[in-house]
Design a protein around this motif. Structure first.
Motif, PDB file in Angstrom:
ATOM      1  N   ILE A 113      66.666  50.095   6.025  1.00  0.00           N
ATOM      2  CA  ILE A 113      66.411  50.357   4.606  1.00  0.00           C
ATOM      3  C   ILE A 113      64.942  50.089   4.316  1.00  0.00           C
ATOM      4  CG2 ILE A 113      66.858  49.517   2.260  1.00  0.00           C
ATOM      5  CD1 ILE A 113      69.760  49.106   3.079  1.00  0.00           C
ATOM      6  N   ASP A 114      64.317  51.002   3.598  1.00  0.00           N
ATOM      7  CA  ASP A 114      62.897  50.915   3.267  1.00  0.00           C
ATOM      8  C   ASP A 114      62.755  50.674   1.768  1.00  0.00           C
ATOM      9  OD1 ASP A 114      60.128  51.072   3.795  1.00  0.00           O
ATOM     10  OD2 ASP A 114      60.077  53.190   3.255  1.00  0.00           O
ATOM     11  N   GLY A 155      76.530  43.753   0.690  1.00  0.00           N
ATOM     12  CA  GLY A 155      77.191  43.472   1.958  1.00  0.00           C
ATOM     13  C   GLY A 155      76.375  43.880   3.163  1.00  0.00           C
ATOM     14  N   ALA A 156      75.063  43.607   3.117  1.00  0.00           N
ATOM     15  CA  ALA A 156      74.179  44.076   4.175  1.00  0.00           C
ATOM     16  C   ALA A 156      74.310  43.287   5.475  1.00  0.00           C
ATOM     17  CB  ALA A 156      72.723  44.006   3.695  1.00  0.00           C
ATOM     18  N   GLY A 157      74.997  42.167   5.459  1.00  0.00           N
ATOM     19  CA  GLY A 157      75.121  41.363   6.674  1.00  0.00           C
ATOM     20  C   GLY A 157      73.842  40.593   6.958  1.00  0.00           C
ATOM     21  N   ARG A 158      73.607  40.259   8.232  1.00  0.00           N
ATOM     22  CA  ARG A 158      72.385  39.562   8.610  1.00  0.00           C
ATOM     23  C   ARG A 158      71.194  40.489   8.360  1.00  0.00           C
ATOM     24  NH1 ARG A 158      69.674  39.622  13.657  1.00  0.00           N
ATOM     25  NH2 ARG A 158      68.331  37.802  14.040  1.00  0.00           N
ATOM     26  N   LEU A 159      70.103  39.927   7.841  1.00  0.00           N
ATOM     27  CA  LEU A 159      68.931  40.718   7.508  1.00  0.00           C
ATOM     28  C   LEU A 159      67.826  40.506   8.521  1.00  0.00           C
ATOM     29  CD1 LEU A 159      68.673  40.161   3.633  1.00  0.00           C
ATOM     30  CD2 LEU A 159      69.774  42.039   4.852  1.00  0.00           C
ATOM     31  N   VAL A 160      67.204  41.600   8.914  1.00  0.00           N
ATOM     32  CA  VAL A 160      65.958  41.563   9.666  1.00  0.00           C
ATOM     33  C   VAL A 160      64.897  42.120   8.717  1.00  0.00           C
ATOM     34  CG1 VAL A 160      64.698  42.377  11.688  1.00  0.00           C
ATOM     35  CG2 VAL A 160      67.148  41.899  11.855  1.00  0.00           C
ATOM     36  N   VAL A 161      64.011  41.252   8.247  1.00  0.00           N
ATOM     37  CA  VAL A 161      63.077  41.618   7.177  1.00  0.00           C
ATOM     38  C   VAL A 161      61.673  41.742   7.738  1.00  0.00           C
ATOM     39  CG1 VAL A 161      62.100  40.940   4.959  1.00  0.00           C
ATOM     40  CG2 VAL A 161      64.501  40.431   5.473  1.00  0.00           C
ATOM     41  N   LEU A 162      61.123  42.949   7.692  1.00  0.00           N
ATOM     42  CA  LEU A 162      59.727  43.188   8.052  1.00  0.00           C
ATOM     43  C   LEU A 162      58.964  43.338   6.746  1.00  0.00           C
ATOM     44  CD1 LEU A 162      58.372  45.923  10.538  1.00  0.00           C
ATOM     45  CD2 LEU A 162      57.066  44.850   8.719  1.00  0.00           C
ATOM     46  N   PHE A 163      58.140  42.337   6.421  1.00  0.00           N
ATOM     47  CA  PHE A 163      57.390  42.374   5.165  1.00  0.00           C
ATOM     48  C   PHE A 163      55.906  42.520   5.455  1.00  0.00           C
ATOM     49  CE2 PHE A 163      55.201  39.960   1.664  1.00  0.00           C
ATOM     50  CZ  PHE A 163      55.354  40.954   0.711  1.00  0.00           C
ATOM     51  N   GLN A 164      55.289  43.497   4.788  1.00  0.00           N
ATOM     52  CA  GLN A 164      53.852  43.717   4.883  1.00  0.00           C
ATOM     53  C   GLN A 164      53.228  43.419   3.518  1.00  0.00           C
ATOM     54  OE1 GLN A 164      52.210  47.720   4.588  1.00  0.00           O
ATOM     55  NE2 GLN A 164      51.082  47.405   6.510  1.00  0.00           N
ATOM     56  N   MET A 212      65.182  45.663   7.022  1.00  0.00           N
ATOM     57  CA  MET A 212      64.519  46.068   5.789  1.00  0.00           C
ATOM     58  C   MET A 212      63.011  46.056   6.005  1.00  0.00           C
ATOM     59  SD  MET A 212      66.807  44.212   2.841  1.00  0.00           S
ATOM     60  CE  MET A 212      66.288  45.464   1.649  1.00  0.00           C
ATOM     61  N   THR A 213      62.382  47.207   5.781  1.00  0.00           N
ATOM     62  CA  THR A 213      60.920  47.283   5.777  1.00  0.00           C
ATOM     63  C   THR A 213      60.483  47.228   4.323  1.00  0.00           C
ATOM     64  OG1 THR A 213      61.056  49.716   5.866  1.00  0.00           O
ATOM     65  CG2 THR A 213      60.766  48.537   7.944  1.00  0.00           C
ATOM     66  N   ILE A 214      59.671  46.228   3.986  1.00  0.00           N
ATOM     67  CA  ILE A 214      59.371  45.946   2.590  1.00  0.00           C
ATOM     68  C   ILE A 214      57.862  45.861   2.381  1.00  0.00           C
ATOM     69  CG2 ILE A 214      59.686  44.291   0.702  1.00  0.00           C
ATOM     70  CD1 ILE A 214      62.289  43.409   2.000  1.00  0.00           C
ATOM     71  N   GLY A 215      57.371  46.520   1.337  1.00  0.00           N
ATOM     72  CA  GLY A 215      55.964  46.471   0.983  1.00  0.00           C
ATOM     73  C   GLY A 215      55.487  47.802   0.441  1.00  0.00           C
ATOM     74  N   SER A 216      54.318  47.803  -0.188  1.00  0.00           N
ATOM     75  CA  SER A 216      53.804  49.027  -0.823  1.00  0.00           C
ATOM     76  C   SER A 216      52.744  49.735   0.011  1.00  0.00           C
ATOM     77  CB  SER A 216      53.205  48.689  -2.193  1.00  0.00           C
ATOM     78  OG  SER A 216      52.110  47.786  -2.059  1.00  0.00           O
ATOM     79  N   GLY A 217      52.451  49.210   1.203  1.00  0.00           N
ATOM     80  CA  GLY A 217      51.408  49.811   2.019  1.00  0.00           C
ATOM     81  C   GLY A 217      51.947  50.790   3.046  1.00  0.00           C
ATOM     82  N   THR A 218      51.494  50.650   4.268  1.00  0.00           N
ATOM     83  CA  THR A 218      51.866  51.575   5.340  1.00  0.00           C
ATOM     84  C   THR A 218      53.159  51.171   6.036  1.00  0.00           C
ATOM     85  OG1 THR A 218      50.446  50.313   6.866  1.00  0.00           O
ATOM     86  CG2 THR A 218      49.472  52.242   5.784  1.00  0.00           C
ATOM     87  N   THR A 225      56.099  51.653   5.356  1.00  0.00           N
ATOM     88  CA  THR A 225      57.114  52.704   5.385  1.00  0.00           C
ATOM     89  C   THR A 225      57.089  53.471   6.711  1.00  0.00           C
ATOM     90  OG1 THR A 225      58.008  54.602   4.164  1.00  0.00           O
ATOM     91  CG2 THR A 225      55.593  54.415   4.278  1.00  0.00           C
ATOM     92  N   GLU A 226      55.918  53.554   7.350  1.00  0.00           N
ATOM     93  CA  GLU A 226      55.834  54.207   8.654  1.00  0.00           C
ATOM     94  C   GLU A 226      56.660  53.447   9.692  1.00  0.00           C
ATOM     95  OE1 GLU A 226      51.769  54.674   9.784  1.00  0.00           O
ATOM     96  OE2 GLU A 226      51.163  55.478   7.834  1.00  0.00           O
ATOM     97  N   ALA A 227      56.708  52.120   9.533  1.00  0.00           N
ATOM     98  CA  ALA A 227      57.446  51.294  10.485  1.00  0.00           C
ATOM     99  C   ALA A 227      58.936  51.587  10.456  1.00  0.00           C
ATOM    100  CB  ALA A 227      57.193  49.814  10.208  1.00  0.00           C
ATOM    101  N   ALA A 228      59.451  51.993   9.301  1.00  0.00           N
ATOM    102  CA  ALA A 228      60.881  52.301   9.213  1.00  0.00           C
ATOM    103  C   ALA A 228      61.242  53.422  10.178  1.00  0.00           C
ATOM    104  CB  ALA A 228      61.253  52.676   7.778  1.00  0.00           C
ATOM    105  N   GLY A 229      60.411  54.462  10.225  1.00  0.00           N
ATOM    106  CA  GLY A 229      60.656  55.557  11.162  1.00  0.00           C
ATOM    107  C   GLY A 229      60.532  55.126  12.603  1.00  0.00           C
ATOM    108  N   TRP A 230      59.547  54.285  12.880  1.00  0.00           N
ATOM    109  CA  TRP A 230      59.383  53.788  14.246  1.00  0.00           C
ATOM    110  C   TRP A 230      60.597  52.972  14.680  1.00  0.00           C
ATOM    111  CZ3 TRP A 230      53.910  51.371  13.089  1.00  0.00           C
ATOM    112  CH2 TRP A 230      53.007  52.398  12.826  1.00  0.00           C
TER     113      TRP A 230
END
Length: 454
Positions: free
Chosen positions: A319-320, A340-349, A431-437, A439-444
């Protein structure tokens, strides 16, 4: 006439370019790289080009920029040397929407979703409204980059407070979702932020304000004292006798005076129910039947980068989300838990060095959650130069690790994406979170999960 847009590939700029083009003038534009918004303009026949070329501004009547465009940009330098009018994007948008009955959606958080909701409900109810939203709007015809020039007198804009430009709009209905400390690099203090919101709201004949937010409530009181008619909305569960609201949103309905209609909000989070109440009140104020307006909200498909599902591989969802303020980060994590997302892996930029410097401790508190893998990417400076001593380490130092939570600092965004993919297991939500780049990480990450499966 010809309007030339510098940085046309951004979500906000591309939306304005579409609305200016809808007025029948020629639009050209450049950006340093391609984006989905850039490609959508290209597909629509707009002359957009990759790379900045000073010769392209020759012959333009107006050159349009955003705050992110630096004075050293070669196209801007040429435009100024030739005496060409240079407009901020908000000036171009105000020009494009002149004469419309304008709903301007302002607030520290939630502007994109709420303005998209207003546009969606109007279109679903047969009102061909113009709109300018800083993201893709799903489910509304003509929406790719968030800009649409309609035939009706109604229009909706996401009114950006970051540089004071929301003051330029001739607003008929002002929505004030919340008022918090942000953009202190421009305003200098929270008091100045709040004064700007008061000035913005007091210009509008009608103000719709959240009574559950202290800053918004103060702005509403000031606008009312200045002569605006104020419509207050609040969550019924939080309402106190001292804070009665005109519009009350409950778990399954919304009520305004004697009118109460069912309300189903398809996007998770208590904050989204409040945003939906604001949108509903604005559309009803414009004359749409209350029940029909509420029913239209149920079909809202969301916007780009707002709790956007980017993929699901072997039981791992990606989720982005655009959240870039501590309150937003906390809200989107709470929404994920409630869904109900379960365990979260949060990538924050983190976005901007000034914001990280001012709010690093608050970001740390927002990320202090249980049962999660936290990965911090380096700060995305965007238009800013680095500030000595300001990095993602400031946030890491403020995080209190919850039960079952780990924290890693990545070397760069690609490293952060790799760590996020490696940390995920079936049943997790990344979850990829932030207003910068970021969002590219979500695709990767989706690609890495698929490669791991193969």
């Amino acid at each position: 006439m010809r309007f030339h847009f510098i940085g046309v590939g951004g979500s906000g700029m591309s939306a304005v370019a579409r609305l200016v083009a809808a007025r029948g003038v020629t639009v050209t534009g450049t950006d340093k790289k391609r984006s989905a918004y850039f490609s959508a303009l290209e597909a629509a026949g707009v002359d957009v080009r990759v790379g900045h070329d000073p010769d392209l501004v020759v012959g333009a009547d107006v050159v349009v920029i955003s705050t992110a465009v630096r004075e050293s940009n070669p196209e801007l330098e040429r435009a100024r040397s030739l005496g060409i009018d240079v407009w901020h994007r908000s000036e171009a948008l105000a020009w494009a929407l002149a004469g419309k009955r304008l709903v301007s959606v302002a607030g520290s958080h939630g502007k994109t979703t709420t303005s998209a909701l207003v546009a969606h409900v109007l279109h679903t109810c047969g009102v061909d409204a113009s709109y300018a939203v800083g993201a893709r709007v799903y489910g509304v015809e003509g929406a790719v980059a968030g800009g649409y020039g309609g035939s009706a007198m109604e229009a909706v804009v996401e009114a950006d407070e970051s540089d004071g430009s929301f003051m330029r709009y001739d607003t008929a209905i002002a929505i004030v979702l919340n008022v918090e400390s942000d953009h202190l690099d421009f305003y200098g203090s929270f008091e100045a932020v709040e004064r700007a919101f008061v000035d913005f709201a007091s210009k509008a004949p009608v103000v719709i304000a959240c009574a559950d937010d202290a800053g918004s409530a103060r702005v509403a009181d000031a606008a009312e004292a200045a002569g605006s008619r104020v419509i207050r909305y609040a969550a019924s569960s939080l309402r106190t006798p001292a804070k009665l609201a005109d519009v009350q949103v409950d778990v399954d309905s919304v009520t305004w005076g004697d009118v109460s209609v069912p309300l189903m909000v398809p996007i998770p989070g208590a904050h989204q129910r409040l945003n939906a109440a604001a949108a509903w009140a604005a559309v009803v104020e414009l004359g749409v039947e209350p029940g029909r307006a509420a029913a239209a909200i149920a079909s809202f498909a969301g916007t780009g980068r707002r709790f956007e599902l980017r993929g699901e591989v072997d039981g791992v969802r990606v989720i982005d989300d655009y959240a870039h303020h501590p309150t937003e980060v906390a809200a989107v994590l709470a929404a994920a838990r409630s869904a109900g997302a379960g365990r979260l892996v949060v990538l924050f930029q983190p976005a901007l060095f000034t914001r990280t410097q001012a709010l690093g401790a608050e970001f740390g508190r927002a990320l202090s959650i249980d049962d999660a893998a936290l990965i911090l990417a380096p700060v995305h400076g965007d238009r800013e130069d680095p500030i000595p001593g300001v990095s993602s380490q400031l946030i890491a130092d403020a995080v209190t690790l919850g039960f079952g939570t780990t924290l890693e600092l990545a070397d760069d965004l690609a490293d952060a994406a790799s760590r996020a993919a490696a940390a995920a297991r079936p049943g997790d939500t990344i979850m990829t979170i932030g207003s910068g780049t970021v969002t590219e990480a979500a695709g990767w990450i989706v690609s890495a999960l698929e490669a791991r499966r193969g």
